[in-house]
Design an enzyme around this catalytic site. Sequence first.
Site, PDB file in Angstrom:
ATOM      1  N   ASN A 166       0.803  -1.229   0.000  1.00  0.00           N
ATOM      2  CA  ASN A 166       0.000   0.000   0.000  1.00  0.00           C
ATOM      3  C   ASN A 166       0.834   1.277   0.000  1.00  0.00           C
ATOM      4  O   ASN A 166       0.510   2.234  -0.690  1.00  0.00           O
ATOM      5  CB  ASN A 166      -1.037  -0.033   1.130  1.00  0.00           C
ATOM      6  CG  ASN A 166      -0.405  -0.145   2.489  1.00  0.00           C
ATOM      7  OD1 ASN A 166       0.620  -0.798   2.660  1.00  0.00           O
ATOM      8  ND2 ASN A 166      -0.990   0.506   3.462  1.00  0.00           N
ATOM      9  N   GLU A 265       3.438  -5.082  12.378  1.00  0.00           N
ATOM     10  CA  GLU A 265       2.524  -3.954  12.167  1.00  0.00           C
ATOM     11  C   GLU A 265       1.423  -4.467  11.249  1.00  0.00           C
ATOM     12  O   GLU A 265       1.669  -4.706  10.059  1.00  0.00           O
ATOM     13  CB  GLU A 265       3.277  -2.770  11.580  1.00  0.00           C
ATOM     14  CG  GLU A 265       4.355  -2.276  12.550  1.00  0.00           C
ATOM     15  CD  GLU A 265       5.214  -1.121  12.044  1.00  0.00           C
ATOM     16  OE1 GLU A 265       5.742  -0.388  12.885  1.00  0.00           O
ATOM     17  OE2 GLU A 265       5.362  -0.962  10.821  1.00  0.00           O
ATOM     18  N   CYS A 299      -3.253   1.446   6.387  1.00  0.00           N
ATOM     19  CA  CYS A 299      -3.677   0.714   7.584  1.00  0.00           C
ATOM     20  C   CYS A 299      -4.369   1.628   8.582  1.00  0.00           C
ATOM     21  O   CYS A 299      -5.168   1.178   9.391  1.00  0.00           O
ATOM     22  CB  CYS A 299      -2.464   0.064   8.229  1.00  0.00           C
ATOM     23  SG  CYS A 299      -1.152   1.256   8.567  1.00  0.00           S
ATOM     24  N   GLU A 478       7.618   0.268  16.771  1.00  0.00           N
ATOM     25  CA  GLU A 478       8.804   0.803  16.111  1.00  0.00           C
ATOM     26  C   GLU A 478       8.677   2.318  16.115  1.00  0.00           C
ATOM     27  O   GLU A 478       7.650   2.864  16.499  1.00  0.00           O
ATOM     28  CB  GLU A 478       8.944   0.223  14.698  1.00  0.00           C
ATOM     29  CG  GLU A 478       9.190  -1.292  14.714  1.00  0.00           C
ATOM     30  CD  GLU A 478       9.692  -1.854  13.386  1.00  0.00           C
ATOM     31  OE1 GLU A 478      10.512  -1.208  12.729  1.00  0.00           O
ATOM     32  OE2 GLU A 478       9.245  -2.957  13.024  1.00  0.00           O
TER      33      GLU A 478
END
Length: 497
Positions: A166, A265, A299, A478
């Site tokens: 993405n 993630e 996301c 992160e």
Amino acid sequence: MTAPTAPTAETERWIRNYVDGHFVDPDPDRGFAKADPATGQVFARVHEADASLVDRAVTAARRALDNGWAETPVRDRAELLRRAADRIEERFEEFVAAEIADTGKPITQARELDVSRALTNFRTFADVAAAAGQESFITDLAGGRQALNYAVRKPLGVVAVIVPWNLPLLLLTWKVAPALACGNAVIVKPSEETPSTATLLAEVLDEVGFPRGVYNVVHGFGGDSAGEFLTRHPGIDGVTFTGSSATGSQVMKTVAPQVIPVSFELGGKNAAIVFDDVDLDEALTGLTKSVFTNTGQVCLCTERVYVQRGIFDELAAGLAERAEQLRLGMPTAAATTTGPLISQTHREKVLGYFALAEQAGAKTLTGGGIPDLGPGLAGGSWVEPTLWTGLTNTDRVVREEIFGPVAALIPFDTEEEAIALANDSKYGLAASVWTDDLRRGHRVAQKMRVGISWVNTWFTRELRSPFGGIGLSGVGREGGESSLHFYTEPTNVCVQL
Ligand code: NAD
């Protein structure tokens, strides 16, 4: 997994693997086609790495560490990162063109978000790594004696970096920059949908002087392909993964026997809460961005919008009007705001949710179908920006991640109800709260069960902050020092004084 197509005469352009400082000659029997999502036209073939090529990449990465990369002073590594950023800046438009060809995203976004963030990722992690300190403690012992304790941080080692399609270069460099800053060697497995910018980055890192084997790229799919070959390989020391929750779970199983660190993630089903005291125009601008950026394929995008009842109709009408003003079209046209979905397969999935919404009795405020953009774009994977009302938190479209330009608008009456509705999800990535009451903004933002909670903004990122998700949205953090912690292993040294 999408089946690799047999090589055809459609194109002679190959996207190659990069191992041990060299681009690998492609094997004509292991090519799959890469199509432009805006038009459906195939423009290149990608060399799918087999297990032995992945093994060569892991071996090369280990050798690079042993040959001195792991011991390189941090200031030298930071300097290389800064040079990489400068070189990407010089080749900026090549990266923009490659990202557009792979994804069909609008040129303004590719420039202002994707490639710009790649520069920022390299520069930020050069600074963060160079400035990092060490914790130390004086420990009081019996008899008035003392010991000095400090931690030496060493690179994690050979790190597998697996990323989605993405925001390909943005998400790749978000992981590669801190990993390299910390002295690791990486093997990158970009998405099969977006192989180009990871490959172009190999040229740049070679040009600015990264030693061979420090950065490797292997192309292919997930299961029974490069992704699985890499995560199953006994020579890796850690995995950093961005992608769907289902794949994250699969990768976790694959690496479990090796007991190595993972950073995940994963997906989201993010909520926005809009209170009736809000500046409606500002909220509409923010919500339009949060629902439709990158055709909803971020996301962090909002797919659930909870609106206080008094302004529900006005906000819904306003958001539908904004959605209808979006300009779908050729990605290279400056006026285009919205591109296609990544692939026909993904479009089938999104259209499946359109049908589910209808079955659940949703009212479609706008969209709900495939746009007619003329013959040049008829082969692309386009869908209309779509908004629904009439759904509840029990409907599948409101519970599952769709990853398209869609949102369900649902009314609420009280703050407590809004918080409960927003937190009623197995995902926990992001939320946004829209209100003119700052006390309420802080209060509600803190109650969101998510990794990042915005007030009166969306996608405003500080790269030194911890980033990640709760529940199905991920494991670990992160960003800033959190990245330094993931990409290093501390050894506690204790010296009796
Ligand atoms: P995906 O999970 O299908 O694929 C991600 C990557 O994993 C790809 O490179 C793929 O080839 C690889 N892969 C697939 N199966 C594998 C396996 N068995 N072993 C090893 N590797 C495997 O995800 P996608 O469709 O590319 O991306 C969209 C998803 O990513 C969405 O769910 C989105 O929410 C999520 N995402 C999360 C974040 C975040 O920061 N939390 C950011 C961007 C995207």
